[in-house]
Design an enzyme around this catalytic site. Structure first.
Site, PDB file in Angstrom:
ATOM      1  N   GLU A  26       0.822  -1.219   0.000  1.00  0.00           N
ATOM      2  CA  GLU A  26       0.000   0.000   0.000  1.00  0.00           C
ATOM      3  C   GLU A  26       0.850   1.260   0.000  1.00  0.00           C
ATOM      4  O   GLU A  26       0.440   2.303  -0.514  1.00  0.00           O
ATOM      5  CB  GLU A  26      -0.956   0.004   1.196  1.00  0.00           C
ATOM      6  CG  GLU A  26      -2.121  -0.963   1.070  1.00  0.00           C
ATOM      7  CD  GLU A  26      -1.767  -2.386   1.471  1.00  0.00           C
ATOM      8  OE1 GLU A  26      -0.592  -2.657   1.817  1.00  0.00           O
ATOM      9  OE2 GLU A  26      -2.667  -3.246   1.439  1.00  0.00           O
TER      10      GLU A  26
ATOM     11  N   PHE B 260     -11.945  -7.476  13.604  1.00  0.00           N
ATOM     12  CA  PHE B 260     -10.847  -7.952  12.751  1.00  0.00           C
ATOM     13  C   PHE B 260     -10.471  -6.876  11.732  1.00  0.00           C
ATOM     14  O   PHE B 260     -11.319  -6.332  11.048  1.00  0.00           O
ATOM     15  CB  PHE B 260     -11.267  -9.246  12.031  1.00  0.00           C
ATOM     16  CG  PHE B 260     -10.205  -9.749  11.095  1.00  0.00           C
ATOM     17  CD1 PHE B 260      -8.956 -10.149  11.592  1.00  0.00           C
ATOM     18  CD2 PHE B 260     -10.428  -9.803   9.723  1.00  0.00           C
ATOM     19  CE1 PHE B 260      -7.966 -10.602  10.719  1.00  0.00           C
ATOM     20  CE2 PHE B 260      -9.433 -10.252   8.860  1.00  0.00           C
ATOM     21  CZ  PHE B 260      -8.198 -10.652   9.360  1.00  0.00           C
ATOM     22  N   GLN B 261      -9.200  -6.572  11.650  1.00  0.00           N
ATOM     23  CA  GLN B 261      -8.643  -5.563  10.746  1.00  0.00           C
ATOM     24  C   GLN B 261      -9.270  -4.183  10.946  1.00  0.00           C
ATOM     25  O   GLN B 261      -9.475  -3.444   9.998  1.00  0.00           O
ATOM     26  CB  GLN B 261      -8.760  -6.019   9.290  1.00  0.00           C
ATOM     27  CG  GLN B 261      -7.903  -7.252   9.039  1.00  0.00           C
ATOM     28  CD  GLN B 261      -7.654  -7.532   7.574  1.00  0.00           C
ATOM     29  OE1 GLN B 261      -8.498  -7.281   6.735  1.00  0.00           O
ATOM     30  NE2 GLN B 261      -6.471  -8.062   7.270  1.00  0.00           N
TER      31      GLN B 261
ATOM     32  N   LYS C  67     -17.754  -1.053   5.563  1.00  0.00           N
ATOM     33  CA  LYS C  67     -18.251  -2.051   4.614  1.00  0.00           C
ATOM     34  C   LYS C  67     -19.762  -1.932   4.389  1.00  0.00           C
ATOM     35  O   LYS C  67     -20.228  -2.031   3.253  1.00  0.00           O
ATOM     36  CB  LYS C  67     -17.890  -3.441   5.139  1.00  0.00           C
ATOM     37  CG  LYS C  67     -18.104  -4.553   4.124  1.00  0.00           C
ATOM     38  CD  LYS C  67     -17.527  -5.859   4.653  1.00  0.00           C
ATOM     39  CE  LYS C  67     -18.018  -7.056   3.852  1.00  0.00           C
ATOM     40  NZ  LYS C  67     -17.225  -7.311   2.651  1.00  0.00           N
TER      41      LYS C  67
ATOM     42  N   MET D 176      24.031   8.731   2.575  1.00  0.00           N
ATOM     43  CA  MET D 176      23.883  10.048   3.200  1.00  0.00           C
ATOM     44  C   MET D 176      24.189   9.978   4.697  1.00  0.00           C
ATOM     45  O   MET D 176      24.815  10.883   5.258  1.00  0.00           O
ATOM     46  CB  MET D 176      22.472  10.592   2.961  1.00  0.00           C
ATOM     47  CG  MET D 176      22.260  11.990   3.504  1.00  0.00           C
ATOM     48  SD  MET D 176      23.445  13.151   2.810  1.00  0.00           S
ATOM     49  CE  MET D 176      22.506  13.817   1.430  1.00  0.00           C
TER      50      MET D 176
HETATM   51  C1  LIG Z   1      12.211   5.518   5.428  1.00  0.00           C
HETATM   52  C2  LIG Z   1      13.484   6.152   5.797  1.00  0.00           C
HETATM   53  N1  LIG Z   1      14.299   5.562   6.694  1.00  0.00           N
HETATM   54  C3  LIG Z   1      15.475   6.135   7.029  1.00  0.00           C
HETATM   55  C4  LIG Z   1      15.854   7.327   6.480  1.00  0.00           C
HETATM   56  C5  LIG Z   1      17.173   7.984   6.896  1.00  0.00           C
HETATM   57  N2  LIG Z   1      18.043   8.067   5.722  1.00  0.00           N
HETATM   58  C6  LIG Z   1      18.199   9.196   5.012  1.00  0.00           C
HETATM   59  S1  LIG Z   1      19.193   9.007   3.696  1.00  0.00           S
HETATM   60  C7  LIG Z   1      19.510   7.403   4.090  1.00  0.00           C
HETATM   61  C8  LIG Z   1      20.419   6.572   3.248  1.00  0.00           C
HETATM   62  C9  LIG Z   1      19.872   6.318   1.893  1.00  0.00           C
HETATM   63  O1  LIG Z   1      20.651   5.326   1.283  1.00  0.00           O
HETATM   64  P1  LIG Z   1      20.591   5.086  -0.268  1.00  0.00           P
HETATM   65  O2  LIG Z   1      19.181   4.968  -0.709  1.00  0.00           O
HETATM   66  O3  LIG Z   1      21.477   3.974  -0.629  1.00  0.00           O
HETATM   67  O4  LIG Z   1      21.086   6.463  -0.868  1.00  0.00           O
HETATM   68  P2  LIG Z   1      22.570   7.088  -0.850  1.00  0.00           P
HETATM   69  O5  LIG Z   1      22.587   8.100   0.229  1.00  0.00           O
HETATM   70  O6  LIG Z   1      23.542   5.972  -0.623  1.00  0.00           O
HETATM   71  O7  LIG Z   1      22.700   7.722  -2.185  1.00  0.00           O
HETATM   72  C10 LIG Z   1      18.827   7.040   5.246  1.00  0.00           C
HETATM   73  C11 LIG Z   1      18.889   5.717   5.880  1.00  0.00           C
HETATM   74  C12 LIG Z   1      14.960   7.923   5.570  1.00  0.00           C
HETATM   75  N3  LIG Z   1      15.213   9.101   4.988  1.00  0.00           N
HETATM   76  N4  LIG Z   1      13.799   7.311   5.224  1.00  0.00           N
END
Ligand SMILES: Cc1ncc(C[n+]2csc(CCOP(=O)(O)OP(=O)(O)O)c2C)c(N)n1
Ligand SMILES: [Mg+2]
Lengths: 564, 161
Positions: free
Chosen positions: A52, A114-115, A164, A478
Site C-alpha cells: 500500500e 478484525f482488521q 463495509k 547520506m
Molecule cells: C524511510 C526512511 N528511513 C530512514 C531514512 C534515513 N536516511 C536518510 S538518507 C539514508 C540513506 C539512503 O541510502 P541510499 O538509498 O542507498 O542512498 P545514498 O545516500 O547511498 O545515495 C537514510 C537511511 C529515511 N530518509 N527514510
C-alpha cells in the site's frame, strides 16, 4: 427499483465525475465490494500494487507530475496503516491526494474488530482533512468535499474511510456540481495595498533575490516568476521542492540553496537586501541557523497558507494569496526602467564572482564511476526528451538536484519534506501512468530502492517507460557521509554490502537489467537504457565514499559551507 | 503570556480531537478548554486558554483557523476587550464548627449552596478565574472534598459608544 445505487456504485460514479482514470491499491475484505464495482466498469483502471505504501506513492507521483488529484484505495487495518507513510509524504509536500480506506461495518467500529484501526485518528495530523462516512447518504457529498479540499488552497492528502456496510447500502445518487464550505475559504487574491507596497520595495532594492518554492509549481506560477526575474533582473534560487519552477539553464538561476545548495545561492541569501519568497516555507534545510539567515534582508513572503508566514523567520511584507494571482497583480504595477537594470549589474557581478570562485564541482576519475558524472551525462543525453526524473532519498537525490538541469516544472519528483526512502520508484511508476508518452527516470540509491522494490511487479505488468538507475554505493550513503564528517568515521549500521543482485532480481520479474562497473561503459549503458522501449534497471556501481558538497552542517549558518 | 481564544467550529465528530491534536502535535500548552454546542445550526464554541510568546500565539491563531472545521477564531487581548467567566462546583466537608464560616464565605463571593447533606455542602460559584482561586484559598483550610471547574468561557465586549 428506483434510481437507487449501492454505496460501491456511488463510489465509482463519483470518481468518474472527478475525472479519475487510475486508482492504485490492494484489495481486502473491507473493500471487496468496491473492487466488485470496479470489476464491472471500464472507465477507471485499477493498478494492483504489491504494497500500500507503493500505491500511495504512485498516486503521489501521478499528482506531482500532472497537478491532478492522485487517488488510492486500500483496505482497512494493515492496508490503511501501510498507506500512512505515503500519506505523510504527500502531506509534507502539499500534494493533492484522496486516499480511500475500507473500514469494518459501522456496528463493529470501536469493537477491536478484525482488521479494524482508527485510521481517521491515526492520520489526523498527516492529512489536510479526513472523513469517516457513517451513512451511505453522505457518501457522494463527502467524496466531493474530499476532492475539493485536496486540490484547493494549499493542497494536501484527504482520507475517506468507508465502512463495509456503507458500501453495500443503497440510496439515491446525486453529485453536487458546486460546493461551498462555510468553514473553508482559502484566500486567493493578495491584499492590493500590500502588493503595491511590495512593488515599491522591489523597485527600490539594490540586491533583491527570489526564493522559489514548491508553491510556485502548485500554483502554476513559473511563467510569472520568470517574467518578474527577467523584467527586473532579479536572480533566483529554488528550494528542493521548487526545482523546475525556475529554468536551471537561465542566466539568472542560482540553482538550489540550503544544506546542499550552491555556494552562490547561499552567499546571495546572506548578502541580499531583499528576499522575495514565493511558495516556500523557510524550512530548516534552507535556512541553516535561523538567527543568521539573510541578515541584511527585508523579507517579502507570498504564500497561500497564513501559517507558513512568520513561522520560522520574521517577515516584513507578508502577502497571503495564490502565487500566480499575486504575481500577476504585482507585475501589472511594477515599473521596470533602465535605472534598475544598471544598478543590478553590481549585484549580478558579485554573484558571478561567487560562482567562479566555487562553482558546483566534483573531482572526476577514470578508475571509479563518480555519481555526479552519471547525472551530468544523463542530463546531456536526455535533454531533448524533456523527461520526468524521480528520486529516492539520500546522496543520489542531492546529486540529481545539483547536476541535472530542470527547466520545467513537474519534471522533478522527490520527497522533500518527509524525506521518504522508498518514494522515488513507485512515484516514478505513478508518473509513467499519467504520462505514458514520456520517459521517466528513477534515480535510486541502493538502500532506498530496497524499500519498495516489490513494485517491480507493476513495471513488469504494464511495461511502462520507467527506467531505474541505481547509484549503488552499497551504503546508506547520506548517513555514512554524516558519520564520516561528524562522527569520527564510525560507520555504524550504514554498510549495506549484503544486497540482492539487482540485475538478477529484475530479470526474475522479466525486466531487462544491466550492471556497470567501469566508467568507460557508462555512456553506452545509459544510451541503451534511454533507447530501450520499456522498463529497464541499470545498476551502476559508484565510488563508495563520495560525498555531497557543498554542505552546511545542521544548525550552522549558510555562510559556513564545507566546500570539498 | 496567557491568551484566550474562542473558536467557532462545525459540530462534527472528531473536531475536539482535531483541536487537541493540533496543540499536542505542535507542542502548544492548553491551560483549559471548554466546549459546548451553541445556538446556531450545528456549531460549537470552544474556549481555549493557552500560553506562549507572541510568535507562538500568532501561530496558534493561524493554525486554529487552518483547520477545515473552523469557522471563526476570536482572539482576546487588550485590543479586544472581553468578559470572561468560569464556574466551579466545590464540595466541602462540613461539621458544626465550619458550617457558619463556609456560608459566610459563600455569601461574600455570591456563591450558592446547590446540594446539602449531613456532612457536606456543594457550592456553586461563578466569576473570573481569580475570584474562583480566591474562594478556593479561603475554603481550603475548612476541608475541600472535591472541585470541578469549567475552565474559562469568554466573549468580547460591545463598544460603549
Ligand atoms: C524511510 C526512511 N528511513 C530512514 C531514512 C534515513 N536516511 C536518510 S538518507 C539514508 C540513506 C539512503 O541510502 P541510499 O538509498 O542507498 O542512498 P545514498 O545516500 O547511498 O545515495 C537514510 C537511511 C529515511 N530518509 N527514510
Ligand atoms: Mg546507497
Amino acid at each position: 427499483m428506483s434510481g437507487k445505487l449501492k454505496g460501491a456504485e456511488i463510489f465509482i460514479e463519483c470518481l468518474k465525475k472527478e475525472g479519475v482514470k487510475h486508482l492504485f491499491g490492494i484489495p481486502g475484505g473491507a473493500i471487496i465490494d468496491l473492487h466488485d464495482a470496479i470489476y464491472k466498469q471500464k472507465d477507471i483502471e485499477f493498478i494492483l500494487t504489491r504494497h500500500e505504501q507503493g500505491a500511495v506513492h504512485m498516486a503521489d507521483g501521478y499528482a506531482r507530475s500532472t497537478g491532478q488529484v492522485g487517488v488510492s484505495l486500500v483496505t482497512s487495518g494493515p492496508g490503511a496503516t501501510n498507506a500512512v507513510t505515503g500519506i505523510a509524504t504527500a502531506y509534507m509536500d502539499s500534494i493533492p491526494l484522496v486516499v480511500f480506506t475500507g473500514q469494518v461495518p459501522t456496528h463493529l467500529i470501536g469493537n477491536d474488530a478484525f482488521q479494524e484501526v482508527d485510521i481517521v485518528g491515526i492520520t489526523r495530523s498527516c492529512t489536510k482533512h479526513n472523513f469517516l462516512v457513517k451513512d451511505v447518504k453522505d457518501l457522494a457529498y463527502t467524496i466531493k468535499k474530499a476532492f475539493y479540499i485536496a486540490r484547493t488552497g494549499r493542497p494536501g492528502p484527504v482520507l475517506v474511510d468507508i465502512p463495509k456496510d456503507v458500501q453495500t447500502a443503497s440510496c439515491e445518487f446525486e453529485y453536487p456540481d458546486a460546493i461551498h464550505l462555510r468553514s473553508y475559504n482559502p484566500t486567493y487574491h493578495g491584499n492590493p495595498k500590500q502588493i503595491k507596497k511590495v512593488a515599491k520595495v522591489i523597485e527600490q532594492a539594490e540586491r533583491p533575490l527570489l526564493y522559489i518554492g514548491g508553491g510556485v509549481i502548485t500554483s502554476n506560477a513559473h511563467k510569472e516568476v520568470l517574467e518578474l526575474a527577467e523584467r527586473l533582473q532579479i536572480p533566483a534560487f529554488t528550494t528542493l521542492m521548487g526545482i523546475g519552477a525556475f529554468p536551471a539553464d537561465h542566466p539568472l538561476s542560482l540553482g538550489m540553496a540550503g544544506m546542499h545548495g550552491t555556494y552562490k545561492a547561499n552567499m546571495a541569501i546572506q548578502y541580499c537586501d531583499l528576499l522575495i519568497s514565493i511558495g516556500a516555507r523557510f524550512d530548516d534545510r534552507i535556512t541553516g541557523k535561523v538567527s543568521e539567515f539573510a541578515p541584511n534582508a527585508q523579507v517579502v513572503h507570498i504564500d497561500i497558507d497564513p501559517t507558513s508566514i512568520s513561522k520560522n523567520i520574521k517577515v516584513d511584507y507578508p502577502i497571503v494569496g495564490d502565487a500566480k494571482l499575486v504575481l500577476k497583480e504585482l507585475l501589472s504595477i511594477l515599473k521596470d526602467n533602465n535605472k534598475i537594470h544598471q544598478n543590478r549589474k553590481k549585484w549580478l557581478d558579485l554573484i558571478k564572482k561567487w560562482d567562479s570562485e566555487h562553482p558546483l564541482s566534483y573531482e572526476d576519475s577514470d578508475k571509479v564511476i563518480k555519481p555526479q558524472y552519471v547525472i551530468q551525462l544523463l542530463n546531456k543525453l536526455t535533454k531533448e526528451l524533456d523527461p520526468i526524473v524521480s528520486t529516492e532519498v539520500g546522496q543520489h537525490q542531492m546529486w540529481v538536484a545539483q547536476f541535472y538541469n530542470f527547466n520545467k516544472p513537474r519534471r522533478f519528483l522527490t520527497s522533500g519534506g518527509l524525506g521518504t526512502m522508498g518514494f522515488g520508484f513507485p512515484a516514478g511508476i505513478g508518473a509513467s501512468f499519467a504520462n505514458p508518452d514520456k520517459q521517466v527516470f528513477v534515480i535510486a540509491g541502493d538502500g532506498s530502492f530496497q524499500m519498495n522494490l516489490q513494485e517491480l511487479a507493476v513495471l513488469a505488468t504494464y511495461k511502462l517507460q520507467t527506467k531505474v538507475i541505481i547509484l549503488n554505493n552499497s551504503y546508506l550513503g547520506m548517513v555514512r557521509q554524516w558519520q564520516q564528517l561528524f562522527y569520527g568515521r564510525r560507520y555504524a549500521n550504514t554498510n549495506i554490502e549484503v544486497q540482492p543482485d539487482f540485475v538478477k532480481l529484475s530479470e526474475s520479474y522479466g525486466i531487462i537489467a544491466k550492471r556497470v562497473e567501469d566508467k568507460k561503459d557508462v555512456e553506452q549503458a545509459l544510451t541503451e537504457l534511454i533507447n530501450y522501449n520499456g522498463p529497464y534497471v541499470l545498476d551502476i556501481k559508484i565510488e563508495r565514499e563520495e560525498n555531497v558538497y557543498p554542505m552546511v552542517p545542521g544548525g550552522a549558518p549558510l555562510s559556513e559551507m564545507i566546500l570539498t | 503570556m496567557k491568551r484566550i481564544f474562542s473558536v467557532i467550529v462545525e459540530n462534527e465528530a472528531g473536531v475536539l480531537s482535531r483541536i487537541a491534536n493540533l496543540f499536542s502535535a505542535r507542542g502548544y500548552n492548553i491551560e483549559s478548554l471548554n466546549v459546548a454546542p451553541i445556538n446556531e445550526l450545528n456549531l460549537s464554541r470552544m474556549t481555549i486558554v493557552t500560553e506562549g510568546d507572541e510568535n507562538i500565539l500568532e501561530q496558534i491563531g493561524k493554525q486554529l483557523n487552518k483547520l477545515i472545521d473552523t469557522i471563526k477564531v476570536i482572539e482576546y487581548s487588550d485590543d479586544v476587550p472581553y468578559v470572561e467567566r468560569e464556574m466551579a462546583l466545590i464540595k466541602m466537608h462540613t461539621d458544626s464548627s465550619t458550617r457558619a464560616e463556609i456560608l459566610r464565605i459563600v455569601d461574600i463571593f455570591r456563591g450558592k449552596i446547590v446540594d446539602v447533606s449531613q456532612n457536606s455542602y456543594t457550592i456553586e460559584v461563578t466569576g473570573s478565574s481569580e475570584k474562583i482561586n480566591a474562594i478556593l484559598n479561603l475554603l481550603e483550610p475548612l476541608g475541600i472534598k472535591e472541585i470541578a471547574r469549567t475552565g474559562k468561557v469568554a466573549m468580547s465586549r460591545e463598544s460603549k459608544q
